[in-house]
Structure formats: structure tokens, C-alpha cells
Write a protein that holds these residues in place. Structure first.
Motif, PDB file in Angstrom:
ATOM      1  N   VAL A 131       2.223   7.043  -1.757  1.00 20.62           N
ATOM      2  CA  VAL A 131       2.990   6.189  -0.855  1.00 20.62           C
ATOM      3  C   VAL A 131       4.442   6.028  -1.289  1.00 20.62           C
ATOM      4  O   VAL A 131       5.361   6.080  -0.463  1.00 20.62           O
ATOM      5  CB  VAL A 131       2.323   4.794  -0.734  1.00 20.62           C
ATOM      6  CG1 VAL A 131       3.196   3.838   0.059  1.00 20.62           C
ATOM      7  CG2 VAL A 131       0.952   4.930  -0.075  1.00 20.62           C
ATOM      8  N   GLU A 132       4.653   5.833  -2.601  1.00 21.27           N
ATOM      9  CA  GLU A 132       6.028   5.566  -3.051  1.00 21.27           C
ATOM     10  C   GLU A 132       6.495   6.438  -4.214  1.00 21.27           C
ATOM     11  O   GLU A 132       7.548   6.195  -4.791  1.00 21.27           O
ATOM     12  CB  GLU A 132       6.205   4.085  -3.402  1.00 21.27           C
ATOM     13  CG  GLU A 132       5.271   3.552  -4.466  1.00 21.27           C
ATOM     14  CD  GLU A 132       5.526   2.071  -4.747  1.00 21.27           C
ATOM     15  OE1 GLU A 132       6.563   1.534  -4.307  1.00 21.27           O
ATOM     16  OE2 GLU A 132       4.668   1.445  -5.408  1.00 21.27           O
ATOM     17  N   GLY A 133       5.686   7.449  -4.551  1.00 15.41           N
ATOM     18  CA  GLY A 133       6.108   8.406  -5.560  1.00 15.41           C
ATOM     19  C   GLY A 133       6.054   7.906  -6.983  1.00 15.41           C
ATOM     20  O   GLY A 133       6.564   8.550  -7.903  1.00 15.41           O
ATOM     21  N   SER A 134       5.432   6.751  -7.208  1.00 13.20           N
ATOM     22  CA  SER A 134       5.383   6.174  -8.548  1.00 13.20           C
ATOM     23  C   SER A 134       4.261   5.146  -8.616  1.00 13.20           C
ATOM     24  O   SER A 134       3.894   4.556  -7.602  1.00 13.20           O
ATOM     25  CB  SER A 134       6.717   5.492  -8.879  1.00 13.20           C
ATOM     26  OG  SER A 134       6.608   4.679 -10.021  1.00 13.20           O
ATOM     27  N   CYS A 135       3.722   4.968  -9.828  1.00 13.85           N
ATOM     28  CA  CYS A 135       2.746   3.885 -10.016  1.00 13.85           C
ATOM     29  C   CYS A 135       3.330   2.828 -10.949  1.00 13.85           C
ATOM     30  O   CYS A 135       2.604   2.126 -11.659  1.00 13.85           O
ATOM     31  CB  CYS A 135       1.411   4.412 -10.532  1.00 13.85           C
ATOM     32  SG  CYS A 135       1.492   5.375 -12.036  1.00 13.85           S
ATOM     33  N   LYS A 136       4.653   2.702 -10.954  1.00 13.57           N
ATOM     34  CA  LYS A 136       5.338   1.738 -11.828  1.00 13.57           C
ATOM     35  C   LYS A 136       4.855   0.314 -11.585  1.00 13.57           C
ATOM     36  O   LYS A 136       4.629  -0.445 -12.534  1.00 13.57           O
ATOM     37  CB  LYS A 136       6.848   1.825 -11.592  1.00 13.57           C
ATOM     38  CG  LYS A 136       7.652   0.866 -12.466  1.00 13.57           C
ATOM     39  CD  LYS A 136       9.153   0.980 -12.177  1.00 13.57           C
ATOM     40  CE  LYS A 136       9.938  -0.026 -13.017  1.00 13.57           C
ATOM     41  NZ  LYS A 136      11.395   0.034 -12.722  1.00 13.57           N
ATOM     42  N   ALA A 137       4.697  -0.066 -10.313  1.00 11.77           N
ATOM     43  CA  ALA A 137       4.262  -1.432 -10.003  1.00 11.77           C
ATOM     44  C   ALA A 137       2.864  -1.702 -10.561  1.00 11.77           C
ATOM     45  O   ALA A 137       2.574  -2.807 -11.035  1.00 11.77           O
ATOM     46  CB  ALA A 137       4.277  -1.656  -8.491  1.00 11.77           C
ATOM     47  N   TRP A 138       2.028  -0.701 -10.526  1.00 11.35           N
ATOM     48  CA  TRP A 138       0.662  -0.818 -11.040  1.00 11.35           C
ATOM     49  C   TRP A 138       0.675  -0.992 -12.559  1.00 11.35           C
ATOM     50  O   TRP A 138      -0.046  -1.809 -13.127  1.00 11.35           O
ATOM     51  CB  TRP A 138      -0.112   0.425 -10.627  1.00 11.35           C
ATOM     52  CG  TRP A 138      -1.496   0.624 -11.136  1.00 11.35           C
ATOM     53  CD1 TRP A 138      -1.990   1.751 -11.713  1.00 11.35           C
ATOM     54  CD2 TRP A 138      -2.604  -0.282 -11.075  1.00 11.35           C
ATOM     55  NE1 TRP A 138      -3.311   1.605 -12.033  1.00 11.35           N
ATOM     56  CE2 TRP A 138      -3.720   0.360 -11.647  1.00 11.35           C
ATOM     57  CE3 TRP A 138      -2.761  -1.588 -10.608  1.00 11.35           C
ATOM     58  CZ2 TRP A 138      -4.962  -0.250 -11.763  1.00 11.35           C
ATOM     59  CZ3 TRP A 138      -4.001  -2.200 -10.718  1.00 11.35           C
ATOM     60  CH2 TRP A 138      -5.088  -1.529 -11.284  1.00 11.35           C
ATOM     61  N   VAL A 139       1.524  -0.235 -13.224  1.00  7.74           N
ATOM     62  CA  VAL A 139       1.667  -0.343 -14.680  1.00  7.74           C
ATOM     63  C   VAL A 139       2.145  -1.747 -15.050  1.00  7.74           C
ATOM     64  O   VAL A 139       1.593  -2.399 -15.943  1.00  7.74           O
ATOM     65  CB  VAL A 139       2.652   0.713 -15.217  1.00  7.74           C
ATOM     66  CG1 VAL A 139       2.935   0.484 -16.697  1.00  7.74           C
ATOM     67  CG2 VAL A 139       2.118   2.114 -14.976  1.00  7.74           C
ATOM     68  N   GLU A 140       3.183  -2.225 -14.351  1.00 13.48           N
ATOM     69  CA  GLU A 140       3.746  -3.548 -14.648  1.00 13.48           C
ATOM     70  C   GLU A 140       2.726  -4.648 -14.396  1.00 13.48           C
ATOM     71  O   GLU A 140       2.641  -5.617 -15.155  1.00 13.48           O
ATOM     72  CB  GLU A 140       5.004  -3.771 -13.800  1.00 13.48           C
ATOM     73  CG  GLU A 140       6.160  -2.864 -14.211  1.00 13.48           C
ATOM     74  CD  GLU A 140       7.365  -3.004 -13.302  1.00 13.48           C
ATOM     75  OE1 GLU A 140       7.224  -3.629 -12.212  1.00 13.48           O
ATOM     76  OE2 GLU A 140       8.436  -2.493 -13.659  1.00 13.48           O
TER      77      GLU A 140
END
Length: 218
Positions: free
Chosen positions: A72-81
Motif C-alpha cells: 500500500v505505501e511501499g514501507s512497513c515503517k509504521a508497523w515497526v514503530e
């Protein structure tokens, strides 16, 4: 048989302990994803279609967050945070049963023991303390941290531990509950494997290895 094994590699969750209630953990992750997708301006229909595409709509147990966010957004940064802020979920352990230290000590007596898990390291350490699993029996804990990467293959850790101990593949035994995450990658490297369910004993594992070796000889 026992003299051939130099290294024992254990998965953690559902291997060194079992009978886990994952309900809260799975529901928490599912709700995080729904809320985060809404911040990306996806409406309810779009979210439902996306989750159905990944075969997890209203099924938290089948959810894998990272691949969906990467799509969806090219990253799982929010999930990591999000995961970094979550305390260890010890409530899931209220009925859990750990493999006895007396059994784990038998492995440690006959080789070097390691843990390789897709869970966060501080979760592993917290639950080991809660369950009374003796950390001193293990040389090191390797955490693949499922929340940090989309690729949760343990192969790199298996190879690294093997090389660290100057062992050949058939001198390494991987013990875990998951065929996909534990058994298959070990088999691809030529390592010996034991797939467990609801615990194991040292004798269980050794008998299984002897049986497999005799079967190969036939």
C-alpha cells in the motif's frame, strides 16, 4: 548419533514453550492495520477488499501486516514503530507450558545451543524470565524481528551459526514447530530437523534422528 550433532538451534514461540493464547496479540495487530489504513484515506470498502485479497478479512490469525503495508505505501515503517512501543504480551502465557530446563540441559551438555526466532528479542527475554527458561543454556539469541522486515527467512542465521562453530550441515539440528520458518530452510541447507508439537524431550529428538537415519540407509 549424538556425537555427530555439534549445534542445536531452537525456534522460540510454540517450541521452547507452547499452549499459547495469541488472541490479544492477533487482535491488536489487526486493529492497528485497520486504523493505519484509515489514516491513508482508504475507506471501509477499500480496506475490506484489500484484506480479502490477502485472505485475512475478519481473520486476525491469518494476517501478515508487513506485506500489506509494503504493497500500500511501499514501507512497513509504521508497523515497526508501533511494535517498538508495545510491551511484552505476558498475558498470553497464562496457560503456557515450557520445555523443562532439565531437558534443555541435556542438549547443552551434548552441543552448543542457540535460539533463532522471528519475535522481538526483548519479548523473548521477558517471556523466558516469566516462564523460568534458563538463558544460560543458550550461547546466543538471534532475533529476526517479524515487525522489522518482510523477509523472515532464518537461513542466514542458520548458516552463520553453522560457520561460527565450524560445523557441517549434518552436524546441525534445527528444532521448531513451523515447517515454513524452521524445518524447510534448515532442510534446504542440508541440516537435520525435528518438528515439534506441544513440547519435546531430548529422548524424543534423538529417537527421531536415529529413525530418519535408518530410513535414509534403506
Amino acid at each position: 548419533m549424538e556425537d555427530k550433532i555439534k549445534v542445536f538451534i531452537f525456534d522460540y514461540d510454540e517450541t521452547l514453550y507452547y499452549n499459547v493464547d495469541w488472541t490479544f496479540f492477533l487482535n491488536r495487530n489487526y486493529q492497528f492495520l485497520i486504523n493505519h489504513l484509515k489514516t491513508l484515506n482508504l475507506n471501509d470498502n477499500q480496506i475490506e477488499n484489500l484484506l480479502k485479497k490477502h485472505d485475512c478479512f475478519n481473520q486476525p490469525g491469518k494476517l501478515s501486516v508487513a506485506p500489506i503495508l509494503i504493497e500500500v505505501e511501499g514501507s512497513c515503517k509504521a508497523w515497526v514503530e508501533f511494535n517498538e512501543k508495545q510491551p511484552p504480551d505476558l498475558a498470553r502465557l497464562h496457560n503456557s507450558i515450557a520445555v523443562p530446563n532439565s531437558e534443555l540441559a541435556k542438549f547443552a551438555k551434548n552441543g552448543k545451543c542457540y535460539i533463532v526466532s522471528n519475535s522481538r528479542k526483548h519479548d523473548i527475554i521477558a517471556t523466558m524470565k516469566y516462564l523460568g527458561i534458563d538463558r544460560s543454556l543458550f550461547q546466543k539469541i538471534y532475533s529476526n524481528d517479524f515487525s522489522n522486515i518482510a523477509d523472515t527467512s532464518k537461513s542466514k542465521y542458520f548458516k552463520g551459526i553453522m560457520n561460527l562453530n565450524n560445523a557441517s550441515p549434518d552436524q546441525v539440528l534445527v528444532i521448531g514447530d513451523s515447517f515454513t520458518h524452521d524445518i524447510l530452510p534448515a532442510q534446504k541447507l542440508g541440516m537435520k530437523t525435528y518438528q515439534c508439537q506441544n513440547g519435546f524431550t531430548y529422548e524424543d529428538v534423538m529417537k527421531d534422528l536415529i529413525f530418519k537415519d535408518k530410513d535414509i540407509e534403506r
